[in-house]
Write an enzyme that holds these catalytic residues in place. Structure first.
Site, short mmCIF file in Angstrom:
data_model
loop_
_atom_site.label_atom_id
_atom_site.label_comp_id
_atom_site.label_asym_id
_atom_site.label_seq_id
_atom_site.Cartn_x
_atom_site.Cartn_y
_atom_site.Cartn_z
N PRO A 11 0.79 -1.22 0.00
CA PRO A 11 0.00 0.00 0.00
C PRO A 11 0.83 1.28 0.00
CG PRO A 11 -0.19 -1.12 2.12
CD PRO A 11 0.54 -2.03 1.19
N ASN A 12 0.32 2.21 -0.76
CA ASN A 12 0.84 3.58 -0.87
C ASN A 12 2.13 3.70 -1.67
OD1 ASN A 12 -1.29 4.77 0.69
ND2 ASN A 12 -0.32 3.84 2.47
N ARG A 19 4.65 11.12 -2.50
CA ARG A 19 4.32 11.04 -1.08
C ARG A 19 5.58 11.16 -0.24
NH1 ARG A 19 3.94 5.72 1.84
NH2 ARG A 19 3.29 6.28 3.93
N TYR A 24 10.83 9.09 1.34
CA TYR A 24 10.80 8.04 0.32
C TYR A 24 11.49 8.42 -0.99
CZ TYR A 24 7.44 6.12 3.56
OH TYR A 24 6.82 5.65 4.69
N ASN A 75 8.24 -5.29 -0.84
CA ASN A 75 8.11 -4.18 0.09
C ASN A 75 6.63 -4.16 0.46
OD1 ASN A 75 7.76 -1.81 1.47
ND2 ASN A 75 9.08 -0.60 0.13
N ALA A 78 3.06 -0.92 4.98
CA ALA A 78 2.50 -1.04 6.33
C ALA A 78 2.06 -2.46 6.66
CB ALA A 78 1.32 -0.07 6.48
N HIS A 81 3.91 -4.82 9.25
CA HIS A 81 3.71 -4.76 10.69
C HIS A 81 2.39 -5.38 11.13
CE1 HIS A 81 6.86 -1.94 9.78
NE2 HIS A 81 6.00 -1.18 9.13
N ASP A 88 1.98 -15.94 5.97
CA ASP A 88 1.58 -17.32 5.68
C ASP A 88 1.75 -17.66 4.20
OD1 ASP A 88 0.98 -17.78 8.34
OD2 ASP A 88 -1.20 -17.59 8.07
N GLU A 99 13.04 -8.88 1.75
CA GLU A 99 12.14 -7.81 2.20
C GLU A 99 12.87 -6.48 2.07
OE1 GLU A 99 9.72 -6.53 6.27
OE2 GLU A 99 11.11 -8.23 6.31
N HIS A 101 12.61 -2.17 2.66
CA HIS A 101 11.97 -0.96 3.19
C HIS A 101 12.83 0.21 2.78
CE1 HIS A 101 9.08 -3.16 5.55
NE2 HIS A 101 10.06 -3.98 5.85
N ILE A 102 12.23 1.21 2.19
CA ILE A 102 12.96 2.39 1.72
C ILE A 102 13.55 3.15 2.91
CG2 ILE A 102 12.74 4.61 0.53
CD1 ILE A 102 10.52 3.18 -1.19
N SER A 103 12.73 3.34 3.93
CA SER A 103 13.22 4.05 5.13
C SER A 103 13.76 3.02 6.12
CB SER A 103 12.07 4.83 5.77
OG SER A 103 11.09 3.95 6.29
N ARG A 108 12.03 4.81 13.04
CA ARG A 108 10.72 5.47 12.95
C ARG A 108 9.86 5.11 14.17
NH1 ARG A 108 8.36 5.00 7.14
NH2 ARG A 108 7.08 6.68 8.00
N ARG A 112 6.54 0.40 13.91
CA ARG A 112 7.18 -0.03 12.66
C ARG A 112 8.42 -0.91 12.90
NH1 ARG A 112 4.84 3.04 8.51
NH2 ARG A 112 4.08 5.06 9.19
#
Length: 146
Positions: A11-12, A19, A24, A75, A78, A81, A88, A99, A101-103, A108, A112
């Site tokens: 998402p996002n 954004r 990001y 990625n 959200a 978390h 699964d 996996e 994550h940009i940040s 944070r 997170r």
């Protein structure tokens, strides 16, 4: 016959470049997918780049990857978390999973700091900006022996 890597984004992430660019960056998801495809192409590997804001769609793509992909770079945004469903689904996938994550999720908000996905991932890249995707593709290629 070449290999296939699914590049899944949650998402996002469709809003990359727009954004919160201070977190990001300014690169779009299309820019990232093109760079990843160029890296993979050198090893006769195809990138299937997909993004959804819907958890169930991501689960469906992971199920599809069981039949079509050799590795997954994800990625989950959200959903990292919160989503046991994505965990699964990844547990049913036999290939390598990285996996991204940009940040740096550990710098944070405290909620997170935990990722369900990390328990399945063969590697986790966080805090390297959008370069993390490129690192992840190279790592998957290495794990696949490409």
């Amino acid at each position: 016959m070449g290999k296939t890597i699914y590049l899944l984004n949650g998402p996002n992430l469709n809003l990359l470049g727009q954004r919160q660019p201070e977190i990001y960056g300014r690169e779009t998801l299309a820019d990232i997918a093109a760079d990843c495809a160029a890296i993979a192409e050198t090893s006769d590997t195809e990138i299937e780049a997909l993004q959804s804001n819907w958890e169930g769609q991501l689960v469906d793509w992971i199920h599809e990857a069981r039949l079509r992909a050799d590795g997954i770079v994800i990625n989950p945004g959200a959903y990292s978390h919160t989503s046991i469903a994505i965990l699964d689904a990844l547990n049913a996938f036999e290939g390598p999973v990285i996996e991204v994550h940009i940040s740096n999720i550990h710098k944070r908000e405290s909620f997170r700091h935990h990722s369900y996905i990390s328990g399945r991932a063969d590697g986790v890249i966080a805090g390297c900006g959008t370069d993390g995707y490129r690192f992840a593709i190279r790592r998957i290629l290495s794990l696949l022996g490409s």
